[in-house]
Design a protein around this motif. Structure first.
Motif, PDB file in Angstrom:
ATOM      1  N   ASP A   1      25.021  58.916  27.640  1.00  0.00           N
ATOM      2  CA  ASP A   1      24.544  59.743  26.589  1.00  0.00           C
ATOM      3  C   ASP A   1      25.707  60.974  26.105  1.00  0.00           C
ATOM      4  N   GLY A   2      27.022  60.690  26.809  1.00  0.00           N
ATOM      5  CA  GLY A   2      28.070  61.382  26.517  1.00  0.00           C
ATOM      6  C   GLY A   2      28.688  62.048  27.719  1.00  0.00           C
ATOM      7  N   THR A   3      27.640  62.362  28.802  1.00  0.00           N
ATOM      8  CA  THR A   3      27.998  63.210  29.829  1.00  0.00           C
ATOM      9  C   THR A   3      27.518  62.376  31.201  1.00  0.00           C
ATOM     10  N   ARG A   4      26.450  61.796  31.050  1.00  0.00           N
ATOM     11  CA  ARG A   4      25.912  61.006  32.064  1.00  0.00           C
ATOM     12  C   ARG A   4      25.678  59.655  31.851  1.00  0.00           C
ATOM     13  N   ALA A   5      26.131  58.868  32.753  1.00  0.00           N
ATOM     14  CA  ALA A   5      25.966  57.282  32.539  1.00  0.00           C
ATOM     15  C   ALA A   5      25.141  56.746  33.788  1.00  0.00           C
ATOM     16  N   LEU A   6      24.295  55.708  33.403  1.00  0.00           N
ATOM     17  CA  LEU A   6      23.402  54.814  34.362  1.00  0.00           C
ATOM     18  C   LEU A   6      24.052  53.192  34.265  1.00  0.00           C
ATOM     19  N   ALA A   7      24.100  52.805  35.369  1.00  0.00           N
ATOM     20  CA  ALA A   7      24.531  51.428  35.686  1.00  0.00           C
ATOM     21  C   ALA A   7      22.940  50.666  35.340  1.00  0.00           C
ATOM     22  N   VAL A   8      23.142  49.703  34.415  1.00  0.00           N
ATOM     23  CA  VAL A   8      21.862  48.863  33.815  1.00  0.00           C
ATOM     24  C   VAL A   8      21.952  47.523  34.983  1.00  0.00           C
ATOM     25  N   ALA A   9      23.105  46.917  34.921  1.00  0.00           N
ATOM     26  CA  ALA A   9      23.233  45.662  35.753  1.00  0.00           C
ATOM     27  C   ALA A   9      24.833  45.583  36.234  1.00  0.00           C
ATOM     28  N   THR A  10      24.837  44.836  37.250  1.00  0.00           N
ATOM     29  CA  THR A  10      26.170  44.191  37.648  1.00  0.00           C
ATOM     30  C   THR A  10      26.277  43.031  37.477  1.00  0.00           C
ATOM     31  N   ASN A  11      27.670  42.396  36.988  1.00  0.00           N
ATOM     32  CA  ASN A  11      27.614  41.103  36.485  1.00  0.00           C
ATOM     33  C   ASN A  11      29.012  40.337  37.203  1.00  0.00           C
ATOM     34  N   GLU A  12      28.955  39.189  37.738  1.00  0.00           N
ATOM     35  CA  GLU A  12      29.824  38.341  38.042  1.00  0.00           C
ATOM     36  C   GLU A  12      30.670  38.006  36.577  1.00  0.00           C
ATOM     37  N   GLN A  13      31.848  37.778  36.398  1.00  0.00           N
ATOM     38  CA  GLN A  13      32.562  37.181  35.223  1.00  0.00           C
ATOM     39  C   GLN A  13      33.327  35.832  35.575  1.00  0.00           C
ATOM     40  N   LEU A  14      32.873  34.998  34.529  1.00  0.00           N
ATOM     41  CA  LEU A  14      33.378  33.632  34.883  1.00  0.00           C
ATOM     42  C   LEU A  14      34.649  33.675  33.682  1.00  0.00           C
ATOM     43  N   LEU A  15      35.599  32.998  34.352  1.00  0.00           N
ATOM     44  CA  LEU A  15      36.880  33.127  33.413  1.00  0.00           C
ATOM     45  C   LEU A  15      37.315  31.565  33.294  1.00  0.00           C
ATOM     46  N   ARG A  16      38.161  31.189  32.298  1.00  0.00           N
ATOM     47  CA  ARG A  16      38.333  30.073  31.807  1.00  0.00           C
ATOM     48  C   ARG A  16      38.933  29.239  32.795  1.00  0.00           C
ATOM     49  N   GLY A  17      39.798  30.035  33.494  1.00  0.00           N
ATOM     50  CA  GLY A  17      40.495  29.448  34.658  1.00  0.00           C
ATOM     51  C   GLY A  17      41.842  28.266  34.437  1.00  0.00           C
ATOM     52  N   THR A  18      42.021  27.804  33.318  1.00  0.00           N
ATOM     53  CA  THR A  18      42.968  26.729  33.220  1.00  0.00           C
ATOM     54  C   THR A  18      43.661  27.127  31.810  1.00  0.00           C
ATOM     55  N   ASN A  19      44.698  26.385  31.666  1.00  0.00           N
ATOM     56  CA  ASN A  19      45.571  26.550  30.486  1.00  0.00           C
ATOM     57  C   ASN A  19      46.176  28.081  30.174  1.00  0.00           C
ATOM     58  N   ALA A  20      46.555  28.410  29.131  1.00  0.00           N
ATOM     59  CA  ALA A  20      47.239  29.391  28.764  1.00  0.00           C
ATOM     60  C   ALA A  20      46.198  30.465  28.558  1.00  0.00           C
ATOM     61  N   SER A  21      44.870  30.254  28.541  1.00  0.00           N
ATOM     62  CA  SER A  21      43.924  31.412  28.390  1.00  0.00           C
ATOM     63  C   SER A  21      43.004  31.484  29.841  1.00  0.00           C
ATOM     64  N   ALA A  22      43.928  31.133  30.827  1.00  0.00           N
ATOM     65  CA  ALA A  22      43.042  31.141  32.301  1.00  0.00           C
ATOM     66  C   ALA A  22      42.256  32.306  32.426  1.00  0.00           C
ATOM     67  N   HIS A  23      42.748  33.466  31.894  1.00  0.00           N
ATOM     68  CA  HIS A  23      42.056  34.621  32.253  1.00  0.00           C
ATOM     69  C   HIS A  23      40.937  35.229  31.085  1.00  0.00           C
ATOM     70  N   GLY A  24      40.936  34.298  30.207  1.00  0.00           N
ATOM     71  CA  GLY A  24      39.853  34.616  29.194  1.00  0.00           C
ATOM     72  C   GLY A  24      38.447  34.717  29.474  1.00  0.00           C
TER      73      GLY A  24
END
Length: 359
Positions: free
Chosen positions: A175-198
């Motif tokens: 709300d501009g001063t307070r924050a609440l975590a709604v969810a935690t997420n594991e991120q999946l990356l492409r892992g190959t070629n020039a966009s491996a970290h996409g």
């Protein structure tokens, strides 16, 4: 009467879908205007280059009476007279620059990978502006750094010390001063070629020992940022929960967050922008996973994948031409455990590929 929201950015389907399901009438300005986006919107128009985005937003506002503007990636700093439901451009600008993010995190004293010394390798090289991680690269020598500079000439960047771990994120509302975590997420990356970290997908919730610590750090970061509404913080979970980026807009993890919690993140966003945060956070109902499929070669999508929903989203129109490396479609899985969700995902991916082969 329903409030009418205009969602604008490079990709908007996930936000438009959330807004539609929350009971809003939706218009969209989007680079793709895929099949399912059309189904969630009263009106939708496309653009080719981000430089065209502002004019398309104004055009849409002339066609319809808009109650609120919500932006996604690429439109965070757009300024219009349409009432904005989100972080104002003047405040968001700082968090679009990764060097400014670095300084912000260091000022807060949260764990953040230090900037790498000149000539120190390996290191993570990142453009100062841009999202999705597709231009990020690990460089191990001066030669590799120069190669990157030749591919992306005249692109300011930062170089951080390399930290190992699991890419992750926290989806917050603020709300501009307070924050609440709604969810935690594991991120999946492409892992190959020039966009491996996409970015290539997400799993919600993140099953990691540092998930709770990561959520606590994210709340402190977002609360101090002054941002409002849906805000995400990216992490690398290794020897610590290393803060990587803050995203002052809806995140690409929105789908799996809503699937896993059963809550409307769009409504949480609107309420937070109006100064209201929930007393209780949503409880996990399942584990949800999204994986983006990318084209392995230039091709034409001839099959109509719409019949496979809700196992798929971001559905291309039959006849869509896709270049090698571009996203084709998002595929989902869900279940009572991470393993069960991933098994369903694999089954759905097999089905999608079979449809495309025989389309």
């Amino acid at each position: 009467m329903k409030e009418r929201v205009l969602v604008a950015g490079f990709a908007t389907r996930h936000v438009a879908q959330s807004a539609y399901r929350a009971g809003y009438e939706v218009c969209a300005v989007d680079h793709f205007c895929d099949q399912d986006l059309r189904g969630y919107t009263k009106d939708c128009c496309t653009f080719d280059e981000l430089a065209e985005l502002y004019d398309r937003v104004i055009e849409m506002a002339r066609r319809h009476s808009i109650d609120m503007l919500v932006v996604t990636s690429g439109a965070e700093a757009i300024g219009t007279t349409i009432p904005l439901c989100g972080t104002p451009p003047a405040k968001v600008e700082r968090y679009l620059d990764k060097m400014e993010i670095q300084r912000f995190f260091e000022g807060l004293g949260v764990p953040v990978p230090p900037l790498a010394a000149e000539g120190a390798y390996p290191a993570m090289l990142k453009p100062r502006r841009g999202s999705g991680g597709w231009r990020n690269a690990v460089v191990r020598s001066d030669e590799e750094r120069r190669n990157w500079e030749e591919i992306f000439p005249d692109t300011p960047y930062i170089t951080q010390q390399l930290v190992d771990g699991m890419p992750a994120s926290v989806s917050c509302i603020a709300d501009g001063t307070r924050a609440l975590a709604v969810a935690t997420n594991e991120q999946l990356l492409r892992g190959t070629n020039a966009s491996a970290h996409g970015f290539a997908g997400s799993i919600t919730p993140a099953g990691h020992p540092f998930a709770a610590r990561m959520a606590s750090i994210a709340e402190a970061i977002v609360g101090a940022s002054g941002c409002v509404g849906s805000v995400g913080v990216d992490f690398m979970l290794g020897s610590d929960a290393w803060a990587i980026e803050i995203n002052p807009r809806f995140q690409a993890t929105l789908d799996t967050v809503e699937m896993a919690t059963g809550r409307s993140v769009f409504q949480l966003h609107v309420d937070a922008c109006r100064g209201r945060l929930p007393e209780r956070l949503p409880e996990q109902k399942c584990v949800a996973v999204r994986r983006i499929l990318f084209a392995e070669r230039d091709c034409v999508i001839r099959a109509d994948l719409a019949s496979l929903a809700p196992a798929v989203a971001d559905i291309p129109w039959p006849g869509t031409e896709v270049e090698e490396g571009q996203a084709i479609v998002s595929v989902y899985g869900w279940g009572s455990s991470r393993e069960e969700a991933l098994r369903m995902l694999d089954t759905h991916i097999t089905t999608v590929r079979r449809y495309m082969e025989h389309g």
